[in-house]
Write a protein that holds these residues in place. Sequence first.
Motif, mmCIF file in Angstrom:
data_model
loop_
_atom_site.group_PDB
_atom_site.id
_atom_site.type_symbol
_atom_site.label_atom_id
_atom_site.label_comp_id
_atom_site.label_asym_id
_atom_site.label_seq_id
_atom_site.Cartn_x
_atom_site.Cartn_y
_atom_site.Cartn_z
ATOM 1 N N ASP A 113 -31.548 5.839 101.855
ATOM 2 C CA ASP A 113 -31.689 7.248 102.236
ATOM 3 C C ASP A 113 -32.479 8.029 101.186
ATOM 4 O O ASP A 113 -33.320 8.854 101.531
ATOM 5 N N SER A 114 -32.215 7.761 99.905
ATOM 6 C CA SER A 114 -32.896 8.524 98.853
ATOM 7 C C SER A 114 -34.393 8.199 98.810
ATOM 8 O O SER A 114 -35.210 9.090 98.602
ATOM 9 N N ASP A 115 -34.762 6.926 99.022
ATOM 10 C CA ASP A 115 -36.180 6.566 99.063
ATOM 11 C C ASP A 115 -36.870 7.226 100.259
ATOM 12 O O ASP A 115 -37.961 7.791 100.136
ATOM 13 N N ARG A 116 -36.220 7.147 101.422
ATOM 14 C CA ARG A 116 -36.789 7.749 102.630
ATOM 15 C C ARG A 116 -36.965 9.251 102.447
ATOM 16 O O ARG A 116 -38.002 9.814 102.800
ATOM 17 N N THR A 130 -42.938 19.924 92.163
ATOM 18 C CA THR A 130 -42.042 20.970 91.650
ATOM 19 C C THR A 130 -41.023 21.365 92.711
ATOM 20 O O THR A 130 -39.830 21.527 92.415
ATOM 21 N N GLU A 131 -41.471 21.507 93.961
ATOM 22 C CA GLU A 131 -40.551 21.869 95.047
ATOM 23 C C GLU A 131 -39.526 20.764 95.291
ATOM 24 O O GLU A 131 -38.332 21.041 95.450
ATOM 25 N N ILE A 132 -39.981 19.516 95.271
ATOM 26 C CA ILE A 132 -39.062 18.388 95.455
ATOM 27 C C ILE A 132 -38.044 18.352 94.322
ATOM 28 O O ILE A 132 -36.850 18.156 94.549
ATOM 29 N N ALA A 133 -38.507 18.557 93.100
ATOM 30 C CA ALA A 133 -37.604 18.551 91.946
ATOM 31 C C ALA A 133 -36.535 19.629 92.079
ATOM 32 O O ALA A 133 -35.356 19.381 91.793
ATOM 33 N N GLU A 134 -36.927 20.805 92.523
ATOM 34 C CA GLU A 134 -35.955 21.889 92.677
ATOM 35 C C GLU A 134 -34.940 21.556 93.765
ATOM 36 O O GLU A 134 -33.750 21.773 93.595
ATOM 37 N N ILE A 135 -35.403 20.983 94.869
ATOM 38 C CA ILE A 135 -34.498 20.617 95.963
ATOM 39 C C ILE A 135 -33.535 19.520 95.535
ATOM 40 O O ILE A 135 -32.340 19.590 95.821
ATOM 41 N N THR A 144 -41.532 12.084 90.211
ATOM 42 C CA THR A 144 -42.689 11.193 90.164
ATOM 43 C C THR A 144 -42.241 9.742 90.096
ATOM 44 O O THR A 144 -42.773 8.878 90.801
ATOM 45 N N THR A 145 -41.247 9.463 89.270
ATOM 46 C CA THR A 145 -40.728 8.108 89.123
ATOM 47 C C THR A 145 -40.085 7.633 90.426
ATOM 48 O O THR A 145 -40.341 6.516 90.887
ATOM 49 N N ARG A 149 -41.391 4.525 92.796
ATOM 50 C CA ARG A 149 -40.525 3.389 93.139
ATOM 51 C C ARG A 149 -40.341 3.270 94.651
ATOM 52 O O ARG A 149 -40.342 2.157 95.198
ATOM 53 N N ALA A 150 -40.175 4.395 95.337
ATOM 54 C CA ALA A 150 -40.014 4.371 96.794
ATOM 55 C C ALA A 150 -41.267 3.829 97.472
ATOM 56 O O ALA A 150 -41.190 3.027 98.407
#
Length: 194
Positions: A113-116, A130-135, A144-145, A149-150
Amino acid sequence: MTQAVFAAFYARHYLLILKVAQQRLNQPADAEDVASEVFQRAWAHHDGGGDLNLRWVYVTLRNVVGNEYRRRDRAAVPVAEIVGGHADSARGAPEPDTDDAVDIRRGLATLSDSDREVLYMAYWEDLSGTEIAEILGCSRTAVTTRLMRAKSRLRKVLTAQAARPVRPARPRTTTMRRGGPWGSSNATSAPPDQ
């Protein structure tokens, strides 16, 4: 003070939530309704003493979008009967069913689920790091990492899918009923004259 805090939060995040809703729903009117419902829930949450943060709003958005998908599925059944059994025409534009799109959907289904989620955020919802990091509540470097990996895991799955041998289709056999296709009791008879 509560209204001012909420108003600032709304002004800062509404367009992002609307953009994600549009990406997931493909219909601007539905996306606007969903974004509105998300912020109504956020107001109730905040007014009840809950903390306002983008992560909470994003999770709420996912839940409301899920409800919208279920509503569409329920509504598509009667409409499908009217339009001749084509449920996809009731939902709007169907996703492309190219071989690549099908392979990617199958590959994504095998991921965690986390990769998807991080792949959807980055490539389908077109969110910035930045938006993904905040969410997600993590650093931009962590995003980024995770994304790297995903993508690597998805690439391995797609490579493995491509390496599988393709089975040739079995030839279709037809069974002729007694009397042949034209209803005659003689199986060697010719079609009726027209």
